[in-house]
Design a protein around this motif. Structure first.
Motif, PDB file in Angstrom:
ATOM      1  N   CYS A  48     -10.081 -17.204  -3.095  1.00  0.00           N
ATOM      2  CA  CYS A  48     -10.546 -18.672  -2.527  1.00  0.00           C
ATOM      3  C   CYS A  48      -9.644 -18.983  -2.864  1.00  0.00           C
ATOM      4  O   CYS A  48      -9.947 -19.899  -3.819  1.00  0.00           O
ATOM      5  CB  CYS A  48     -12.051 -18.807  -2.157  1.00  0.00           C
ATOM      6  N   ILE A  49      -8.823 -20.033  -1.975  1.00  0.00           N
ATOM      7  CA  ILE A  49      -7.813 -21.027  -3.214  1.00  0.00           C
ATOM      8  C   ILE A  49      -8.172 -23.094  -2.045  1.00  0.00           C
ATOM      9  O   ILE A  49      -7.527 -23.697  -2.879  1.00  0.00           O
ATOM     10  CB  ILE A  49      -6.625 -20.682  -3.290  1.00  0.00           C
ATOM     11  N   GLY A  50      -9.480 -22.906  -1.164  1.00  0.00           N
ATOM     12  CA  GLY A  50      -9.659 -24.073  -0.547  1.00  0.00           C
ATOM     13  C   GLY A  50      -9.935 -24.255   0.633  1.00  0.00           C
ATOM     14  O   GLY A  50     -10.428 -23.392   1.289  1.00  0.00           O
TER      15      GLY A  50
ATOM     16  N   ARG B 101       0.646  -1.364  -0.470  1.00  0.00           N
ATOM     17  CA  ARG B 101       0.280  -0.216  -0.442  1.00  0.00           C
ATOM     18  C   ARG B 101       1.066   1.310  -0.336  1.00  0.00           C
ATOM     19  O   ARG B 101       0.290   2.475  -0.431  1.00  0.00           O
ATOM     20  CB  ARG B 101      -0.701   0.069   1.159  1.00  0.00           C
ATOM     21  N   ARG B 102       1.612   1.163   0.805  1.00  0.00           N
ATOM     22  CA  ARG B 102       2.957   2.457   0.889  1.00  0.00           C
ATOM     23  C   ARG B 102       3.200   2.812  -0.467  1.00  0.00           C
ATOM     24  O   ARG B 102       3.558   3.904  -1.061  1.00  0.00           O
ATOM     25  CB  ARG B 102       3.673   2.538   2.021  1.00  0.00           C
ATOM     26  N   LEU B 103       4.098   1.431  -0.926  1.00  0.00           N
ATOM     27  CA  LEU B 103       4.349   1.395  -2.084  1.00  0.00           C
ATOM     28  C   LEU B 103       4.066   1.724  -3.604  1.00  0.00           C
ATOM     29  O   LEU B 103       3.834   1.947  -4.588  1.00  0.00           O
ATOM     30  CB  LEU B 103       5.264   0.604  -3.089  1.00  0.00           C
ATOM     31  N   GLY B 104       2.626   2.104  -3.550  1.00  0.00           N
ATOM     32  CA  GLY B 104       1.356   1.727  -4.981  1.00  0.00           C
ATOM     33  C   GLY B 104       1.148   1.158  -5.592  1.00  0.00           C
ATOM     34  O   GLY B 104       0.602   0.469  -6.531  1.00  0.00           O
ATOM     35  N   ILE B 105       1.582  -0.075  -4.486  1.00  0.00           N
ATOM     36  CA  ILE B 105       1.370  -1.891  -5.380  1.00  0.00           C
ATOM     37  C   ILE B 105      -0.183  -2.388  -5.473  1.00  0.00           C
ATOM     38  O   ILE B 105      -0.840  -1.860  -3.624  1.00  0.00           O
ATOM     39  CB  ILE B 105       2.487  -2.597  -4.654  1.00  0.00           C
ATOM     40  N   HIS B 106      -0.769  -2.776  -5.874  1.00  0.00           N
ATOM     41  CA  HIS B 106      -1.555  -3.587  -5.740  1.00  0.00           C
ATOM     42  C   HIS B 106      -1.818  -4.891  -4.967  1.00  0.00           C
ATOM     43  O   HIS B 106      -0.868  -6.199  -5.863  1.00  0.00           O
ATOM     44  CB  HIS B 106      -2.289  -3.832  -7.104  1.00  0.00           C
ATOM     45  N   SER B 107      -2.498  -5.354  -4.264  1.00  0.00           N
ATOM     46  CA  SER B 107      -2.531  -6.017  -3.374  1.00  0.00           C
ATOM     47  C   SER B 107      -3.428  -7.648  -3.420  1.00  0.00           C
ATOM     48  O   SER B 107      -4.588  -6.941  -3.393  1.00  0.00           O
ATOM     49  CB  SER B 107      -2.258  -6.601  -1.937  1.00  0.00           C
ATOM     50  N   VAL B 108      -2.749  -8.977  -3.939  1.00  0.00           N
ATOM     51  CA  VAL B 108      -3.972  -9.833  -3.657  1.00  0.00           C
ATOM     52  C   VAL B 108      -4.106 -10.589  -3.392  1.00  0.00           C
ATOM     53  O   VAL B 108      -2.273 -11.154  -2.819  1.00  0.00           O
ATOM     54  CB  VAL B 108      -3.296 -10.591  -5.277  1.00  0.00           C
ATOM     55  N   ALA B 109      -4.487 -10.754  -1.763  1.00  0.00           N
ATOM     56  CA  ALA B 109      -4.573 -12.276  -1.116  1.00  0.00           C
ATOM     57  C   ALA B 109      -4.917 -13.359  -2.144  1.00  0.00           C
ATOM     58  O   ALA B 109      -6.119 -13.724  -2.510  1.00  0.00           O
ATOM     59  CB  ALA B 109      -5.395 -11.568   0.111  1.00  0.00           C
ATOM     60  N   VAL B 110      -4.919 -14.303  -1.151  1.00  0.00           N
ATOM     61  CA  VAL B 110      -5.258 -15.588  -1.051  1.00  0.00           C
ATOM     62  C   VAL B 110      -5.720 -15.780   0.201  1.00  0.00           C
ATOM     63  O   VAL B 110      -5.350 -15.376   1.544  1.00  0.00           O
ATOM     64  CB  VAL B 110      -4.360 -16.807  -1.600  1.00  0.00           C
ATOM     65  N   TYR B 111      -6.301 -16.678   0.338  1.00  0.00           N
ATOM     66  CA  TYR B 111      -7.447 -17.430   1.488  1.00  0.00           C
ATOM     67  C   TYR B 111      -8.384 -18.791   1.741  1.00  0.00           C
ATOM     68  O   TYR B 111      -8.453 -18.935  -0.025  1.00  0.00           O
ATOM     69  CB  TYR B 111      -8.237 -16.213   2.274  1.00  0.00           C
TER      70      TYR B 111
END
Length: 662
Positions: free
Chosen positions: A50-52, A22-32
């Motif tokens: 969602c991965i399982g 967020r500080r670097l302006g990068i789009h973050s993608v989470a998995v869960y």
């Protein structure tokens, strides 16, 4: 620099990486996983997949599903965090094959350091000092026992592919070797899919010091000073600090050089940690290299003012190291503690449940909280039970200790067991304060460190009683205000009685200590056990009251049949005794030993029908990535087992029918 990154992890490390993105302006993608659908890292990320199912082997360890999510999100790179797939060479290879940057070292470096045995052979060739031991491929129990005898007891059995204290046992004598080896191999196989072990001489009073290294794709390698991780239990780090107490500049240079030599020997790129064991005479020996970011990296960030995740991202995108060795800062002192959902007084048994109250201290430039949870979140049985990392920084070690103690005593958690009290006692221990910690301190001082306070101050019982009666009074006032006839005598809220004052007896229990408290309504205040008590303020921050001639503040939180009272120095969980509610219950139930949490049976250690002594091991469970032994509560007969090896068991399930001797 990347514009979209997928984080292949969960919990506090995923939240930590998202913060840097967020500080670097990068789009973050989470998995869960399905169990983490409402987790904090999912809420914070810009996008999530969602991965399982809940089990990590069906979600966070599924490289194919993670890469599929990265492709769907258009991620250019994957940050593995630590744990799970962070040191998995097959995953790093799969990322490369998919055209996705793996934010970590080259596959060859992971492979070289992935086996502790192979790594030690490589380090020996590079001139890095090693602890005496056996690091070969022969793994028969008889051969390994012979190696242990040749090295000389005590020895340490260690999973070759391990980390985090899993698959490690100290063996003091030959008679205990076979059982310890079998336990190590089971735990190593479950945690790492590899039961290969090595045997090393166990140094009885060592320190554990590690060096943070960084390498870039242009051949430069530097270190960012050291961390002391000597305060451990079950070979897992509990407290980390930087710089190491008593570290002189010459030894820092020597250990830093050895760490950089180790990194260069494998062509290392990115963040890594070279771990050393240090003997009482100052001699240091290579233990292992972790080819990832470490849990304890925040203390290095605090003393250097650097963002190590940003460094990882820049180096993975091909940039040079931002600093030379001579430019690396070293300012002040930082200490980190790991706050776990566990019960230290019960041999650190993990605790699961909902965080009904979660109030960490306020963050500042000198105090940092890294956490993957918020109030209302659940600590599940599926993953590591870490709640948060608490990190402080100050000009000196002494001031950092005082800052940390203050923070620990103001940290409030209700809903799961936790180690906050244990951590405060450890930090305040004279040996820790003196900077003379070795890896055996917690085991040696367990009697002093693990047990909560034996008695409760009178004021704590008063605060608990006050919370109960003021809550009831507030409820009466709310009901009266909502009444259609506020003048009705049934809407009175002043506690008036025809023939005397309203008295209410309350009973509490804390361990073996029981206390009866009598509360009398007196005007707008209270008389509690004859002491005048006046409430000055009552809000979400707690009760501020005047008890006799002094003013004090308490936080008292009801949960189940307990009242949790925080007085600024300690946390007291008081049982609220209701004699009528439990009338007729048997105070001494007989017959079954139950599971303290969900888990899997991995070994049965007794025969049905035999008589065993108190504390005899009956079975071994695996839960929350660790092994736990269920022992006989007294001398008696094992009547039978309800489950077999490999069976999954639920929380509270009866495991063993046991009959105590008369």
């Amino acid at each position: 620099m990347f514009t979209r990154i997928l984080i292949a992890n969960r919990g506090e490390i995923a939240c930590r990486i998202i913060r840097s993105c967020r500080r670097l302006g990068i789009h973050s993608v989470a998995v869960y996983s399905e169990a983490d659908a409402k987790a904090r890292h999912v809420r914070l990320a810009d996008e999530a997949f969602c991965i399982g199912p809940a089990a990590s082997r069906e979600s966070y360890l599924r490289a194919d599903r993670i890469i599929e999510a990265a492709r769907a999100a258009g991620a250019q790179a994957i940050h593995p965090g630590y744990g799970f797939l962070s040191e998995n060479e097959a995953f790093a290879e799969a990322c490369a094959a998919a055209g996705i940057v793996f934010i970590g070292p080259p596959v060859a470096a992971i492979r070289a350091m992935g086996s502790k045995s192979a790594a030690k052979s490589l380090m020996e060739k590079a001139g890095v000092p090693l602890v005496p031991g056996y690091h070969g491929d022969e793994q028969s129990p008889a051969f390994l026992r012979a190696q242990a005898e040749g090295i000389g007891y005590p020895v340490l059995i260690k999973a070759a592919a391990g980390g985090g204290g899993k698959g490690m046992r100290v063996v003091e004598r030959d008679a205990d070797f076979d059982a310890a080896l079998a336990s190590c191999q089971r735990e190593a196989s479950a945690s790492f899919g590899d039961q290969h072990v090595l045997i090393e001489k166990y140094l009885t009073s060592p320190r554990h010091i590690e060096i943070q290294v960084f390498g870039d794709t242009h051949g430069e390698v530097i270190h960012l000073n050291e961390r002391d991780c000597s305060a451990q239990r079950r070979h897992q780090k509990v407290v980390e600090e930087a710089p190491a107490p008593g570290m002189d500049p010459a030894r820092r240079v020597a250990m830093g050089k050895a760490a950089c030599d180790a990194a260069r020997a494998v062509g290392y790129v990115g963040a890594g940690t070279v771990e050393f064991i240090v003997d009482a005479d100052g001699s240091f020996y290579f233990m292992e290299m972790n080819t990832r970011l470490q849990v304890e990296h925040p203390v290095t960030e605090m003393i250097t003012g650097l963002d190590l995740v940003e460094w990882q991202l820049r180096i993975a995108s091909g940039e040079r190291l931002p600093l030379t060795q001579d430019e690396v800062p070293l300012r002040g002192h930082s200490i980190e503690v790991r706050v776990y959902a566990e019960e230290p007084e019960k041999d650190f048994l993990p605790s699961i449940g909902t965080l009904v109250h979660f109030s960490p201290p306020v963050e500042s430039s000198a105090l940092r909280i890294d956490t993957g949870v918020e109030q209302g979140d659940a600590i599940s049985p599926y993953y590591d039970p870490m709640i948060a990392k608490l990190i402080v920084h100050d000009d000196t070690r002494e001031r950092a200790i005082e800052r940390l103690l203050l923070a620990l005593r103001s940290f409030r958690i209700v809903g799961v067991g936790n180690n906050l009290g244990f951590l405060a006692r450890l930090i305040d221990h004279p040996v820790f304060r003196a900077g003379e910690v070795d890896t055996g301190l917690i085991a040696r001082e367990s009697e002093r460190l693990l047990k909560p306070p034996a008695t409760v101050p009178d004021a704590v019982f008063i605060a608990a009683a006050l919370r109960i009666v003021t809550s009831d009074a507030n409820r009466l006032i709310a009901d009266a205000n909502a009444s259609t006839d506020p003048r009705s005598p049934w809407s009175a809220t002043d506690g008036w009685r025809l023939n005397g004052a309203l008295e209410r007896p309350l009973e509490f229990r804390y361990g073996e200590q029981e206390r009866r408290v009598t509360v009398t309504r007196r005007g707008k205040g209270w008389l509690i056990d004859g002491v005048a008590v006046q409430v000055e303020s009552d809000d979400e921050h707690g009760i501020r009251c005047r008890i006799g001639d002094r003013t004090a503040s308490y936080v008292a939180i009801p949960f189940g049949e307990r009242m949790h009272v925080f007085d600024g120095n300690a946390h007291y969980a008081l049982d609220v005794i209701d004699r009528l509610a439990h009338a007729g219950e048997d105070d001494h139930p007989q017959g079954g030993l139950v599971a303290a949490m969900p888990g899997r049976i991995i070994a049965l250690l007794a025969e049905p029908g035999v008589t065993v002594d108190k504390d005899a091991p009956l079975l071994v469970m695996e839960a929350m990535k660790m092994e736990y032994t269920v022992r006989a509560p007294a001398k008696g007969v094992v009547k039978g087992f309800h489950y077999q090896v490999g069976d999954q068991v639920a929380d509270g399930a009866t495991l063993v029918d046991f009959e105590a001797a008369a």
